[in-house]
Motif scaffolding. Structure first.
Motif, PDB file in Angstrom:
ATOM      1  N   VAL A   1       0.840  -1.202   0.000  1.00 30.60           N
ATOM      2  CA  VAL A   1       0.000   0.000   0.000  1.00 30.60           C
ATOM      3  C   VAL A   1       0.874   1.250   0.000  1.00 30.60           C
ATOM      4  CG1 VAL A   1      -1.662   1.341   1.353  1.00 30.60           C
ATOM      5  CG2 VAL A   1      -1.989  -1.117   1.083  1.00 30.60           C
ATOM      6  N   ALA A   2       1.907   1.262   0.835  1.00 28.62           N
ATOM      7  CA  ALA A   2       2.806   2.419   0.900  1.00 28.62           C
ATOM      8  C   ALA A   2       3.476   2.676  -0.442  1.00 28.62           C
ATOM      9  CB  ALA A   2       3.856   2.204   1.991  1.00 28.62           C
ATOM     10  N   LYS A   3       3.933   1.624  -1.081  1.00 31.82           N
ATOM     11  CA  LYS A   3       4.596   1.760  -2.384  1.00 31.82           C
ATOM     12  C   LYS A   3       3.628   2.299  -3.438  1.00 31.82           C
ATOM     13  CE  LYS A   3       7.181  -0.800  -5.858  1.00 31.82           C
ATOM     14  NZ  LYS A   3       7.696  -2.100  -6.278  1.00 31.82           N
ATOM     15  N   ALA A   4       2.408   1.782  -3.449  1.00 36.76           N
ATOM     16  CA  ALA A   4       1.410   2.226  -4.430  1.00 36.76           C
ATOM     17  C   ALA A   4       1.076   3.704  -4.238  1.00 36.76           C
ATOM     18  CB  ALA A   4       0.143   1.375  -4.321  1.00 36.76           C
ATOM     19  N   ILE A   5       0.930   4.136  -2.992  1.00 33.01           N
ATOM     20  CA  ILE A   5       0.623   5.554  -2.731  1.00 33.01           C
ATOM     21  C   ILE A   5       1.799   6.428  -3.137  1.00 33.01           C
ATOM     22  CG2 ILE A   5       0.162   7.262  -0.937  1.00 33.01           C
ATOM     23  CD1 ILE A   5      -1.397   5.055   0.563  1.00 33.01           C
ATOM     24  N   GLU A   6       3.006   6.022  -2.761  1.00 34.10           N
ATOM     25  CA  GLU A   6       4.192   6.806  -3.086  1.00 34.10           C
ATOM     26  C   GLU A   6       4.366   6.941  -4.602  1.00 34.10           C
ATOM     27  OE1 GLU A   6       8.213   7.028  -0.727  1.00 34.10           O
ATOM     28  OE2 GLU A   6       8.319   5.385  -2.179  1.00 34.10           O
TER      29      GLU A   6
ATOM     30  N   ALA B   1       1.935   6.736  -6.839  1.00 30.92           N
ATOM     31  CA  ALA B   1       0.839   7.566  -7.344  1.00 30.92           C
ATOM     32  C   ALA B   1       1.114   9.055  -7.113  1.00 30.92           C
ATOM     33  CB  ALA B   1      -0.479   7.165  -6.679  1.00 30.92           C
ATOM     34  N   LEU B   2       1.786   9.390  -6.022  1.00 30.86           N
ATOM     35  CA  LEU B   2       2.133  10.785  -5.735  1.00 30.86           C
ATOM     36  C   LEU B   2       3.288  11.276  -6.609  1.00 30.86           C
ATOM     37  CD1 LEU B   2       1.936  10.820  -1.832  1.00 30.86           C
ATOM     38  CD2 LEU B   2       0.354  11.902  -3.439  1.00 30.86           C
ATOM     39  N   GLY B   3       4.045  10.334  -7.155  1.00 31.23           N
ATOM     40  CA  GLY B   3       5.183  10.705  -7.988  1.00 31.23           C
ATOM     41  C   GLY B   3       6.352  11.271  -7.216  1.00 31.23           C
ATOM     42  N   ALA B   4       6.396  11.013  -5.929  1.00 31.50           N
ATOM     43  CA  ALA B   4       7.449  11.590  -5.088  1.00 31.50           C
ATOM     44  C   ALA B   4       8.604  10.629  -4.831  1.00 31.50           C
ATOM     45  CB  ALA B   4       6.847  12.020  -3.747  1.00 31.50           C
ATOM     46  N   ALA B   5       8.505   9.412  -5.284  1.00 29.27           N
ATOM     47  CA  ALA B   5       9.514   8.393  -4.967  1.00 29.27           C
ATOM     48  C   ALA B   5      10.903   8.776  -5.443  1.00 29.27           C
ATOM     49  CB  ALA B   5       9.104   7.043  -5.547  1.00 29.27           C
TER      50      ALA B   5
END
Length: 109
Positions: free
Chosen positions: A91-96, A98-102
């Protein structure tokens, strides 16, 4: 004894996570960091980007209009149930992503 209290807290958290997969909130959400450290429940901090701020003098003087700026990292946490590390990370990876901040880095020029 402390071990009994730990078991009670673990059971209470298990009850909460029986209804939800993860909880998303601030990094220091109302004692959640303390609870996850105490119970061994997983927590992932997500990079959410950067906030541009004006630098402030260390001597307490007023900020200079149009002065230098810096990038302050921002993020939040995904908390998971006991032994639910993989779901928490997914879940954390998917959100990160999606935000494009990784892969974002602060501007240091």
């Amino acid at each position: 004894n402390m071990e009994r209290l730990r078991r009670v807290v673990m059971q209470a958290m298990d009850d909460i996570f029986s209804d939800v997969d993860v909880i998303v909130g601030p990094n220091y959400a109302q004692g959640m960091l303390l609870i996850t450290n105490y119970t061994g429940s997983p927590q992932a901090i997500i990079r959410a980007g950067f906030e541009e701020r004006e630098s402030a003098p260390l001597n307490g003087q007023a900020r200079i209009e149009g002065g230098s700026k810096y990038s302050l990292p921002r993020g939040f946490s995904v908390f998971g149930g006991l032994y639910k590390d993989s779901a928490t990370i997914r879940v954390a990876k998917a959100i990160e992503q999606a935000l494009g901040a990784a892969n974002a880095r602060p501007n240091i020029s």
